[in-house]
Design a protein around this motif. Structure first.
Motif, PDB file in Angstrom:
ATOM      1  N   ARG A 210      26.677  41.357 -24.810  1.00 49.62           N
ATOM      2  CA  ARG A 210      25.902  42.196 -24.018  1.00 49.62           C
ATOM      3  C   ARG A 210      26.283  42.093 -22.525  1.00 49.62           C
ATOM      4  O   ARG A 210      26.408  43.095 -21.759  1.00 49.62           O
ATOM      5  N   LEU A 211      26.474  40.703 -22.312  1.00 48.82           N
ATOM      6  CA  LEU A 211      26.780  40.312 -20.893  1.00 48.82           C
ATOM      7  C   LEU A 211      28.291  40.858 -20.728  1.00 48.82           C
ATOM      8  O   LEU A 211      28.624  41.652 -19.659  1.00 48.82           O
TER       9      LEU A 211
ATOM     10  N   PHE B  23      27.881  44.979 -20.090  1.00 48.97           N
ATOM     11  CA  PHE B  23      27.500  45.068 -18.992  1.00 48.97           C
ATOM     12  C   PHE B  23      28.385  44.976 -17.666  1.00 48.97           C
ATOM     13  O   PHE B  23      28.658  45.671 -17.049  1.00 48.97           O
TER      14      PHE B  23
ATOM     15  N   GLU C 244      17.146  38.424 -16.934  1.00 46.85           N
ATOM     16  CA  GLU C 244      16.045  38.780 -18.226  1.00 46.85           C
ATOM     17  C   GLU C 244      15.885  40.247 -18.507  1.00 46.85           C
ATOM     18  O   GLU C 244      15.924  40.684 -19.534  1.00 46.85           O
ATOM     19  N   LYS C 245      15.688  41.140 -17.356  1.00 49.30           N
ATOM     20  CA  LYS C 245      15.571  42.529 -17.782  1.00 49.30           C
ATOM     21  C   LYS C 245      16.745  43.004 -18.400  1.00 49.30           C
ATOM     22  O   LYS C 245      16.645  43.913 -19.212  1.00 49.30           O
ATOM     23  N   LEU C 246      17.934  42.720 -18.040  1.00 50.74           N
ATOM     24  CA  LEU C 246      18.978  43.171 -18.734  1.00 50.74           C
ATOM     25  C   LEU C 246      19.438  42.354 -19.865  1.00 50.74           C
ATOM     26  O   LEU C 246      20.514  42.748 -20.562  1.00 50.74           O
ATOM     27  N   LYS C 247      18.714  41.414 -20.405  1.00 51.66           N
ATOM     28  CA  LYS C 247      18.990  40.944 -21.660  1.00 51.66           C
ATOM     29  C   LYS C 247      20.236  40.075 -21.680  1.00 51.66           C
ATOM     30  O   LYS C 247      20.819  40.268 -22.807  1.00 51.66           O
ATOM     31  N   LEU C 248      20.515  39.488 -20.510  1.00 53.95           N
ATOM     32  CA  LEU C 248      21.740  38.834 -20.498  1.00 53.95           C
ATOM     33  C   LEU C 248      21.741  37.332 -21.045  1.00 53.95           C
ATOM     34  O   LEU C 248      22.722  36.756 -21.195  1.00 53.95           O
ATOM     35  N   ASN C 249      20.472  36.894 -21.076  1.00 53.98           N
ATOM     36  CA  ASN C 249      20.516  35.342 -21.584  1.00 53.98           C
ATOM     37  C   ASN C 249      20.711  35.391 -23.011  1.00 53.98           C
ATOM     38  O   ASN C 249      20.047  36.120 -23.531  1.00 53.98           O
ATOM     39  N   SER C 250      21.196  34.348 -23.300  1.00 54.82           N
ATOM     40  CA  SER C 250      21.514  34.227 -24.854  1.00 54.82           C
ATOM     41  C   SER C 250      21.867  32.641 -25.147  1.00 54.82           C
ATOM     42  O   SER C 250      21.220  31.797 -24.594  1.00 54.82           O
TER      43      SER C 250
ATOM     44  N   TYR D 271      21.340  49.389 -23.927  1.00 49.30           N
ATOM     45  CA  TYR D 271      22.351  49.028 -24.031  1.00 49.30           C
ATOM     46  C   TYR D 271      23.210  50.170 -24.799  1.00 49.30           C
ATOM     47  O   TYR D 271      24.251  50.008 -24.506  1.00 49.30           O
TER      48      TYR D 271
ATOM     49  N   ILE E  41      24.337  51.655 -21.278  1.00 53.72           N
ATOM     50  CA  ILE E  41      25.386  51.012 -20.744  1.00 53.72           C
ATOM     51  C   ILE E  41      26.494  51.125 -21.240  1.00 53.72           C
ATOM     52  O   ILE E  41      27.686  51.414 -20.819  1.00 53.72           O
TER      53      ILE E  41
END
Lengths: 277, 132
Positions: free
Chosen positions: A75-76, A79, A135-141, B111, B114
Motif C-alpha cells: 500500500r505504501l 501510494f 492511519e487514514k491512508l492505511k500505511l501502517n503495517s 486504494y 490510488i
C-alpha cells in the motif's frame, strides 16, 4: 571492434555492474551509465536508455522475493508511486531540454550522494505512534523479523511524498532508480524500519523506471544492440549478488566499492565540466 | 492494526500473485531478448560495431509499439530484442493492473482510486505522445 566482441565485453561488464550494484545496494542501473559512457564511449542518451532497462530488470527480479516474504509494504509503495511516476514523467520531459554535460554532472553528484547513503547508519527503530494521515491512508503495517511479526507506524506523509516526487524527477532525468532518495524519504522522513524501506523502494523502482522508460523508448534512446547484453548481464550479476549476500555480510567490500564509485562519479563530473559528453 | 483476519488472507494472496508476475515477466522478457540477441550475433556478429558515441536515435521500427511488434513477427533479430525490451517495461505496468484487481477484490475503495491514479499517469506516458 566487431559486434560479437563488443557484445561479449559488454555482457561481462554488465554482469560486474549488476554484481556491484547488488552488493553495494546501489542498484543495477547506476553502474551501467559510467560503464557505457566512460569505458565504451557510448553517448549518454543511449546509456540512460540501457540503464533504465537494467533498473527495471533488477528491481522486478529481486522485488518478487521480498514481496513473497511479506516485507514489502504494498500500500505504501502504491501510494508513493503516485509521486514517483508523476516525477519520472516530468524528469523524462525536461531531459530533452537538458544538455548532456549537465546530466553527466548531476549524475555524478547523485552517485556520490547514493554511495554516502548506503554507508550511513540505518533506521532499525520501530515507530509505535504514527500520524493520523498515515492511519487514514492505511500505511501502517507489520513485517516479519526473527522475533516474529513487528507492527510499525509512520509519520510525515506529506514530506515523504514530496521527497518521492523529487526522487521521481531525478529517476526520469538520469535514467536511474534513485533508490537512495527513496530510502531517504522513507527512513528519515517517514521513520520506517530500514528493511521495509529498502524493499519497498526496490519494489517501486520498476514502476518509476517504466513510467519514464516508455518516453525514452519512443524517443529512440533504447538500442537493441546495447539492450540485450545489458539486460542479460545485469540480471545475472544481480542474481549472483543476492546469493552472495545471503552467505556473507559485505560491510568491508561495501566501503571499498563505494569509494570506487565515488572516483567514478568524480570522473563523470570532470568529463561533464570538460564538455566531453 | 484494525485489519481482520479474512482481509489479511486476501492481502497475502494478492501479494503472492504480484510476486509471481514480476518473476515470470522478467524471465519472459529476458528469454525473448536472449533469443533476439543470439540471432543478432549470428547474423551481424562479424560486422563492425555501430558508432554509439554519436547519438542518432532509433528508427520507427524500434520506437513505436506497432513497429516493434511488426519487426519481431517478421523475425528481425533486433526487432525480437526490442520486443523483449517492451515486455520488460510492460512487467511493472501489468503489476499495477494486478494490484488494482486485488484492491477491488478486497473492496478497498481508497486504494482502487490510488492505483487508478498511478495507472493513469503511466498510460499518459505510454499513449500521450510525450516523446517531444
Amino acid at each position: 571492434m566487431t559486434i560479437l566482441t563488443f557484445s561479449i565485453i559488454l555482457l561481462v561488464g554488465s554482469y560486474l555492474a549488476g554484481l556491484l550494484g547488488s552488493l553495494t545496494g546501489l542498484g543495477g542501473g547506476v553502474v551501467v551509465i559510467p560503464l557505457l559512457t566512460l569505458v565504451f564511449g557510448v553517448d549518454i542518451r543511449y546509456a540512460i536508455g540501457a540503464a533504465l532497462l537494467a533498473s527495471i530488470a533488477t528491481s522486478s527480479g529481486s522485488a518478487s522475493a521480498y514481496v513473497k516474504e511479506g516485507i514489502t509494504n504494498i500500500r505504501l509503495g502504491m501510494f508513493l508511486e503516485i509521486a514517483t511516476t508523476i516525477g519520472a514523467v516530468i524528469g523524462a520531459l525536461i531531459a530533452v531540454y537538458t544538455p548532456t554535460n549537465t546530466i553527466a554532472i548531476m549524475f555524478g553528484a547523485v552517485l556520490i550522494f547514493s554511495a554516502a547513503m548506503t554507508l550511513r547508519k540505518k533506521n532499525q527503530e520501530v515507530l509505535t505512534q504514527g500520524s493520523p494521515m498515515a492511519e487514514k491512508l492505511k500505511l501502517n503495517s507489520t513485517y516479519p523479523t526473527k522475533q516474529g511479526e513487528v507492527a510499525y507506524q509512520l509519520k510525515n506523509v506529506g514530506a515523504g511524498f514530496s521527497i518521492m516526487t523529487v526522487a521521481g524527477v531525478i529517476s526520469g532525468l538520469l535514467g536511474i532508480g534513485s533508490g537512495a532518495l527513496k530510502v531517504l524519504a522513507m527512513d528519515t522522513a517517514m521513520r520506517i524500519p530500514f528493511k521495509v524501506s529498502t524493499t519497498t523502494s526496490n519494489f517501486m523502482i520498476g514502476v518509476t523506471a517504466a513510467a519514464s522508460a516508455v518516453v525514452y523508448l519512443q524517443r529512440g534512446y533504447m538500442d537493441p544492440g546495447l539492450a540485450f547484453p545489458v539486460m542479460l548481464g545485469v540480471l545475472g550479476g544481480a542474481f549472483t549478488g543476492s546469493k552472495l549476500l545471503m552467505k556473507m555480510n559485505p560491510q568491508v567490500l561495501r566501503v571499498i566499492f563505494c569509494a570506487a564509485i565515488v572516483f567514478v562519479a568524480i570522473e563523470m563530473m570532470y568529463n561533464g565540466f570538460q564538455h566531453k559528453f | 492494526m484494525k485489519k481482520t483476519v479474512s482481509n489479511k488472507w486476501q492481502d497475502t494472496d494478492v501479494e503472492q500473485i504480484v510476486g509471481q508476475l514480476l518473476r515470470y515477466g522478467v524471465l519472459t522478457a529476458t528469454i525473448v531478448a536472449f533469443i533476439g540477441g543470439a540471432f543478432y550475433i549470428v547474423s551481424n556478429g562479424s560486422a563492425p560495431m555501430p558508432s554509439y558515441h554519436k547519438f542518432t536515435g532509433e528508427g520507427a521500427g524500434f520506437t513505436t509499439y506497432g513497429g516493434i511488434i511488426e519487426g519481431a513477427l517478421s523475425f528481425n533479430a533486433a526487432g525480437i530484442i526490442q520486443l523483449g525490451v517492451l515486455l520488460l517495461i510492460a512487467t511493472p505496468v501489468l503489476r499495477i493492473v494486478f494490484s488494482l484487481v486485488g484492491f477491488a477484490l478486497e473492496k478497498d475503495r481508497l486504494y482502487v482510486c490510488i492505483t487508478l491514479l498511478v495507472l493513469a499517469v503511466i498510460m499518459t506516458s505510454i499513449f500521450g505522445g510525450l516523446k517531444v
